[in-house]
Motif scaffolding. Structure first.
Motif, PDB file in Angstrom:
ATOM      1  N   VAL A  75     -31.995 -13.051   0.618  1.00 13.94           N
ATOM      2  CA  VAL A  75     -32.895 -14.109   1.446  1.00 13.94           C
ATOM      3  C   VAL A  75     -31.984 -15.356   1.240  1.00 13.94           C
ATOM      4  CG1 VAL A  75     -34.775 -15.418   0.913  1.00 13.94           C
ATOM      5  CG2 VAL A  75     -34.934 -13.110   0.933  1.00 13.94           C
ATOM      6  N   LEU A  76     -31.498 -15.871   0.081  1.00 15.28           N
ATOM      7  CA  LEU A  76     -30.725 -17.295   0.146  1.00 15.28           C
ATOM      8  C   LEU A  76     -29.285 -16.865   1.228  1.00 15.28           C
ATOM      9  CD1 LEU A  76     -30.798 -17.898  -3.656  1.00 15.28           C
ATOM     10  CD2 LEU A  76     -31.637 -19.138  -1.923  1.00 15.28           C
ATOM     11  N   ASP A  77     -28.546 -15.979   1.359  1.00 14.37           N
ATOM     12  CA  ASP A  77     -27.569 -15.685   1.984  1.00 14.37           C
ATOM     13  C   ASP A  77     -27.886 -15.991   3.601  1.00 14.37           C
ATOM     14  OD1 ASP A  77     -24.918 -15.438   1.363  1.00 14.37           O
ATOM     15  OD2 ASP A  77     -25.121 -13.561   0.443  1.00 14.37           O
ATOM     16  N   SER A  78     -29.205 -15.245   3.859  1.00 15.71           N
ATOM     17  CA  SER A  78     -29.608 -15.472   5.117  1.00 15.71           C
ATOM     18  C   SER A  78     -29.965 -16.705   5.690  1.00 15.71           C
ATOM     19  CB  SER A  78     -30.648 -14.301   5.412  1.00 15.71           C
ATOM     20  OG  SER A  78     -31.328 -14.494   6.586  1.00 15.71           O
TER      21      SER A  78
ATOM     22  N   GLU B   5     -26.796 -18.920   6.365  1.00 23.10           N
ATOM     23  CA  GLU B   5     -26.257 -18.568   7.468  1.00 23.10           C
ATOM     24  C   GLU B   5     -27.044 -19.331   8.850  1.00 23.10           C
ATOM     25  OE1 GLU B   5     -25.590 -14.396   8.142  1.00 23.10           O
ATOM     26  OE2 GLU B   5     -24.618 -14.135   6.301  1.00 23.10           O
ATOM     27  N   GLU B   6     -28.344 -19.226   8.552  1.00 19.79           N
ATOM     28  CA  GLU B   6     -29.073 -19.990   9.613  1.00 19.79           C
ATOM     29  C   GLU B   6     -29.244 -21.469   9.357  1.00 19.79           C
ATOM     30  OE1 GLU B   6     -32.840 -18.018  10.799  1.00 19.79           O
ATOM     31  OE2 GLU B   6     -32.736 -16.757   9.195  1.00 19.79           O
ATOM     32  N   GLN B   7     -28.568 -21.912   8.413  1.00 14.28           N
ATOM     33  CA  GLN B   7     -28.539 -23.421   8.263  1.00 14.28           C
ATOM     34  C   GLN B   7     -29.881 -24.099   8.063  1.00 14.28           C
ATOM     35  OE1 GLN B   7     -26.097 -25.348  11.070  1.00 14.28           O
ATOM     36  NE2 GLN B   7     -24.274 -24.263  10.511  1.00 14.28           N
ATOM     37  N   LEU B   8     -30.693 -23.067   7.536  1.00 11.69           N
ATOM     38  CA  LEU B   8     -32.147 -23.733   6.984  1.00 11.69           C
ATOM     39  C   LEU B   8     -32.013 -24.386   5.629  1.00 11.69           C
ATOM     40  CD1 LEU B   8     -34.297 -20.817   8.456  1.00 11.69           C
ATOM     41  CD2 LEU B   8     -34.131 -23.267   9.498  1.00 11.69           C
TER      42      LEU B   8
ATOM     43  N   VAL C 125     -40.586 -11.269  -0.178  1.00  9.32           N
ATOM     44  CA  VAL C 125     -39.523 -12.204  -0.023  1.00  9.32           C
ATOM     45  C   VAL C 125     -39.158 -12.707   1.144  1.00  9.32           C
ATOM     46  CG1 VAL C 125     -38.660 -10.989  -2.290  1.00  9.32           C
ATOM     47  CG2 VAL C 125     -37.896 -10.187  -0.135  1.00  9.32           C
ATOM     48  N   ASP C 126     -39.418 -11.796   2.337  1.00 14.59           N
ATOM     49  CA  ASP C 126     -39.133 -12.307   3.629  1.00 14.59           C
ATOM     50  C   ASP C 126     -39.861 -13.404   3.986  1.00 14.59           C
ATOM     51  OD1 ASP C 126     -37.290 -10.332   3.797  1.00 14.59           O
ATOM     52  OD2 ASP C 126     -38.375  -8.850   4.609  1.00 14.59           O
ATOM     53  N   ALA C 127     -40.954 -13.517   3.577  1.00 15.67           N
ATOM     54  CA  ALA C 127     -41.944 -14.950   3.581  1.00 15.67           C
ATOM     55  C   ALA C 127     -41.215 -16.116   3.251  1.00 15.67           C
ATOM     56  CB  ALA C 127     -43.333 -14.806   2.968  1.00 15.67           C
ATOM     57  N   ILE C 128     -40.468 -16.011   2.423  1.00 14.88           N
ATOM     58  CA  ILE C 128     -39.822 -17.379   2.061  1.00 14.88           C
ATOM     59  C   ILE C 128     -39.099 -17.986   3.183  1.00 14.88           C
ATOM     60  CG2 ILE C 128     -38.030 -18.242   0.447  1.00 14.88           C
ATOM     61  CD1 ILE C 128     -38.489 -15.998  -1.350  1.00 14.88           C
ATOM     62  N   ARG C 129     -38.620 -17.355   4.303  1.00 17.24           N
ATOM     63  CA  ARG C 129     -37.983 -18.045   5.311  1.00 17.24           C
ATOM     64  C   ARG C 129     -39.219 -18.979   5.972  1.00 17.24           C
ATOM     65  NH1 ARG C 129     -37.732 -17.789  10.927  1.00 17.24           N
ATOM     66  NH2 ARG C 129     -35.832 -18.337  11.438  1.00 17.24           N
TER      67      ARG C 129
END
Length: 338
Positions: free
Chosen positions: A29-32, A35-38, A110-114
């Motif tokens: 999740v953190l890596d993604s 990468e998205e610069q969020l 965990v995908d909801a963290i985004r």
């Protein structure tokens, strides 16, 4: 807007079976998000070992040595889920811009963290993770959980339905939360009291990935009762109302007995006498127990003992540097009155 530093706080108690998968998924999740610069590349996860008796802490140290995302705290003893979570939140606020709290069992998505981070970047200080449904729960657990939320609401407690401790909080909300000096912690009720701009993100809850639940029925009932008595005096008022009702009934019964005596139609009834004694005695014991619960909470509050004691830390040099830099900026910032 600069990319915020995110810290994911994970309370852990005897989680050696699920911890490797938890670290793997949260690292992804953190890596993604990076990468998205969020979020900033300085973002991390903070694993809080709540006095585990298994290999949870050695695993945290091991992951910390090979995974730059992993940091850890070890509490000196088992302080309880809410205190372990608070320990992680208070530690993370010293260097993070926003913090997400999530349990280690991977039941929360965990995908909801985004989506949490996206809402934070939109200007929300608190993002609540809300379960879509309770289809995976047993009938008993679903009924008791729904009853708990409804009861809390009727007692005047501002609590979000189907929300546990899966949420995002900004640094300024954590700074305000730190001003709450309560010993009897119930974060689900405390966070809404902050009043900052908030929103909700809905997700589907999963089955526990591995290991056993750390909240059996006994602990769940104790947690619910603690939440009710920490945020509402309605139970005490209910006892008072019940006392008035019983007093009124006793007056009516007394008048009835006097009238019966005068009319000469009295009938000796041991059954009614015994039932009355047991009823009043039971109500008195219930009232004393409930009052004792509130007195016990006052006793804990006035002693002002520390909520938790940190025994060890596994914090990277970069995180410590960010923490000291953040504290320096906070101290050197001009006051609002200057």
């Amino acid at each position: 807007m600069t990319n915020p530093v995110l810290t994911i706080v994970v309370p852990c108690y005897n989680e050696e079976e699920v911890l490797p998968e938890t670290v793997f998924q949260l690292s992804g999740v953190l890596d993604s998000l990076i990468e998205e610069q969020l979020i900033s590349s300085s973002s991390t996860m903070l694993l809080v070992d709540d006095g585990s008796k298994d290999a949870t802490w050695p695993l945290i140290e091991q992951f910390h040595s090979v995974n730059p995302f992993v940091t850890g705290l070890k509490l000196a003893r088992n302080a309880g889920h809410q205190r372990a979570l608070l320990a992680g939140l208070m530690k993370a606020r010293s260097y993070a811009d926003c913090v997400v709290s999530i349990d280690a069992d991977l039941q929360d998505d965990v995908d909801a963290i985004r989506e949490f981070v996206v809402r934070y970047r939109e200007g929300y200080d608190i993002v609540y993770g809300i379960r879509q449904s309770r289809s995976t729960d047993t009938w008993f657990k679903r009924a008791t959980a729904q009853g708990f939320y409804k009861l809390m609401t009727r007692m005047g407690v501002n609590i979000h339905y189907n929300h546990a401790d899966f949420r995002l909080m900004s640094k300024r909300t954590l700074d305000e939360l730190d001003k709450f000096q309560e010993v009897n912690l119930f974060l689900r009720g405390m966070v809404p009291l902050l009043g900052f701009r908030s929103t909700k993100v809905y997700y589907d809850r999963k089955e526990r990935f591995a290991g056993e639940s750390k909240y059996p029925l006994k602990k769940m009932l104790a947690f619910a009762f603690d939440g009710i008595t920490s945020f509402s005096v309605t139970p005490i008022r209910f006892v008072t109302a019940m006392g008035f009702v019983l007093s009124a009934l006793s007056i009516v019964a007394g008048i009835y007995a006097i009238i019966g005596k005068l009319l000469g139609s009295t009938v000796t009834g041991w059954t009614s006498l015994v039932l009355s004694v047991w009823l009043i005695g039971g109500v008195q014991l219930l009232a004393l127990g409930l009052i004792g619960e509130y007195v016990g909470k006052i006793y804990k509050e006035v002693k002002r003992r520390p909520l938790y004691i940190i025994e060890k830390e596994a914090i990277s040099d970069s995180t410590q540097l960010a923490q000291s830099h953040h504290q320096h900026l906070t101290k050197s910032a001009p006051s609002s009155g200057s």
